[in-house]
Motif scaffolding. Structure first.
Motif, PDB file in Angstrom:
ATOM      1  N   PHE B 129       0.899  -1.269   0.110  1.00 45.34           N
ATOM      2  CA  PHE B 129      -0.206   0.027   0.027  1.00 45.34           C
ATOM      3  C   PHE B 129       0.803   1.187  -0.055  1.00 45.34           C
ATOM      4  N   PRO B 130       0.705   2.100  -0.930  1.00 42.67           N
ATOM      5  CA  PRO B 130       1.644   3.248  -1.113  1.00 42.67           C
ATOM      6  C   PRO B 130       2.393   4.044  -0.046  1.00 42.67           C
ATOM      7  N   THR B 131       1.353   4.234   1.171  1.00 39.69           N
ATOM      8  CA  THR B 131       1.858   5.087   2.090  1.00 39.69           C
ATOM      9  C   THR B 131       3.396   4.579   2.790  1.00 39.69           C
ATOM     10  N   ASP B 132       3.142   3.169   2.949  1.00 39.30           N
ATOM     11  CA  ASP B 132       4.392   2.478   3.647  1.00 39.30           C
ATOM     12  C   ASP B 132       5.658   2.647   2.613  1.00 39.30           C
ATOM     13  N   GLY B 133       5.560   2.720   1.347  1.00 39.84           N
ATOM     14  CA  GLY B 133       6.719   3.287   0.355  1.00 39.84           C
ATOM     15  C   GLY B 133       6.991   4.614   0.477  1.00 39.84           C
TER      16      GLY B 133
END
Lengths: 397, 397
Positions: B129-133
């Protein structure tokens, strides 16, 4: 009836804000702790109930659009904006004050870096509420800067070509001293640095004038004079010209320009939403939104005038009722230097406050020797001030 | 009545968890979006009302002690702990998932640093999920590390003496793939690095076994399978042996060992509270605390068994009802690789999901072509799964 009681009656009768008290849930306690947790606005429980029962319980996931959950952080920011002298689009609500101090200070240092002058130092208010200092230390460590603690009055002399950013409190949480935001901001700018202000103890109690005075970044909580409820989310202000340069150390998906595009590459949103991080805490946030409605039709200038009249009157009563020398006020006499609280020192402050609370006068104790009384002009009156001073004198006697 | 409808009836009749549905507010919609926002537990509205009306409205500031507000973050952490296989004292609740990813990853890199081996790289799940990246990129930038994105299956080969920490998702948010937490954690440890797991899509749906598998740090949200409400606060787990070494990049006053001592010098609290930052968002947090009571007497193993039976049955119905090749399941067939959702790809997924929602089958769409159906065993039954598959087939036809 004493002369001061009579005077309180007259002042209350002439108070144009007196009727606002009915917008809150209050009892016969004299509540002088609104600078810690504001009282409950009367219409908030039904609004929160609607958020829980209908928006969450019935609409469920649809509420992110249909109930305006997704856009709440910037919508509520726009609601706070006039209270702190900001135009719409400058403020976003979310996270705690501490987290926002981190965002603001790291972003400020990065902006200072852009000039390429190798500004190596962050200044922080030595008298700050501790969390700002702890977070400033972390921001300094992570950005490779040094941190120096100075009192606000020492800031002009401490500024130099090394200064990247300065983190200051508008009103000191302990003494109630109001610092000179316009002139300190000017001095910081003259040194080529960025000014970050913490408004926790001023917003909702006095005019701030963020846009007018060119403040770069500001943060504040919403559970004191803004009555948003326990731990209601904080806010972040970024000056319009700096918004495109705001480079967040917490670039969560809510700050992406296309959050539902789910791109692995980060592209920051324009404007205030760039200060968002993760999914907002909707229950706390919408309670705050409802609470802000108590400000409808209320002028911050009128609130400030009443605040000063209240603290003046409280100090007058304390002096009249209390044996000289028993307490010492650490709150400045001069209006230009006074927030919306009165702080009195005495060696047995902790014990005295316990007895006051037992007698229905609620202030708070700040380590090691301060009795703190916050005056929220929206719901505190002059008779409250007189009664608090009278009971205080009895307990000090 | 079709054969699959009859089978659903039998499965529901034999379901030992079926009665739990009455603990939630539900209507005749088939709600398969509990992996985005869990349904409202029936007793939560009255509890929130008490928090607002009595705890805030009447007790006001006293509630920080008397209503247990101050200790809520660790108390609620202990309530989540058994659901993810953690002993008491390891989990603290607060802030968003994104903010907790930041705390966990920066702290992990700092712990890796203590060995003095100059570990220069962070690995992150390329399918995250993008936020972790985004947050991992910020953590890498602020700690002077490089960030490399690899798929979970590539992690064993990507690990090296340069690896400081690895951030992985337990269940992929898009495909529903369950990654092998025990073996990946072992591989990471064998390389001398730290394992940070994001449990957003697994906690409350399947056993996690944090303590058992020696996970170093973990984060998760509480508004999916834990039904905490929109934007309810996330949590942070730190392995017991690592707690004294947890060096937070967000050392707010709530994480101080003596927060009311108001010392200008930071001294971190022992244990889970060290992961706290600022004042907790009490309304959202206490709604979550109430919501967690639906787990009383519920076994995570039973939840997992029902989850797999539900997703198996849904896939069977989809295959029976839908023209072959019209959709492709991207959710693994093997139970060891499946979370609690089914993700189906089709080119017109966005439009199909709109029509499904209009017909009372609520899943969600994930860019660019995924129909996502989450199965919450606490309140979804087999007849729901059959009905959803039937209506899906009609809309796909």
């Amino acid at each position: 009836m004493s002369e001061l009681s009579l005077q309180a009656e007259k002042l209350d009768a002439a108070d144009e804000l007196a009727a606002l008290r009915t917008r809150f849930v209050l009892d016969d306690v004299v509540y002088l702790d609104g600078n810690s947790l504001g009282a409950l606005p009367a219409h908030v429980p039904d609004r929160v109930s609607d958020v829980v029962r209908r928006q969450w319980g019935e609409l469920r996931i649809r509420s992110w659009d249909e109930s305006g959950w997704w856009t709440a952080p910037e919508r509520i920011g726009d609601r706070i904006a006039p209270l702190v002298g900001a135009a719409p689009g400058r403020i976003v609500v979310g996270d705690s004050t501490s987290v926002n101090v981190f965002k603001a200070l790291v972003a400020a240092v990065r902006m200072a870096d852009e000039a390429g002058e190798g500004r190596s130092e962050i200044l922080v208010d030595a008298t700050t509420f501790p969390t700002d200092g702890y977070i400033a230390q972390s921001a300094a460590r992570l950005t490779g800067r040094t941190l120096r603690a100075v009192t606000p009055s020492q800031v002009p002399d401490a500024l130099s070509a090394r200064t990247a950013a300065v983190l200051l409190n508008h009103v000191d949480y302990r003494t109630g001293r109001l610092h000179d935001l316009p002139s300190l901001t000017s001095a910081i700018h003259a040194a080529g640095a960025l000014a970050v202000w913490d408004l926790c103890h001023s917003a909702g109690a006095l005019p701030v004038g963020l846009d007018e005075h060119g403040v770069d970044l500001a943060v504040g909580c919403t559970y004191k004079y803004l009555n948003g409820g326990p731990g209601s989310p904080a806010y972040l202000y970024v000056r319009e010209e700096l918004q495109p340069r705001f480079d967040s150390p917490l670039p969560g998906w809510n700050s992406h320009t296309d959050p539902f595009g789910m791109s692995p590459d980060y592209a920051p949103a324009p404007g205030a939403p760039r200060g968002r991080v993760g999914t907002p805490d909707i229950l706390s946030m919408l309670a705050l939104e409802a609470a802000l409605e108590v400000w409808d039709g209320v002028s911050v200038a009128a609130v400030r005038a009443k605040s000063l009249a209240l603290t003046d009157f409280f100090l007058t009563c304390v002096r009249a009722y209390t044996e000289p020398g028993r307490v010492e006020s650490v709150t400045p006499e001069r209006h230009e230097e006074r927030g919306s609280q009165v702080a009195l020192r005495c060696p047995d402050a902790g014990e005295v406050m316990k007895r006051l609370i037992a007698r229905g006068v609620v202030g708070d104790f700040r380590h090691p020797d301060v009795l703190r009384f916050g005056f929220t002009p929206l719901y505190v009156g002059f008779a409250d001030a007189e009664r608090a001073a009278r009971i205080l004198a009895e307990e000090l006697a």
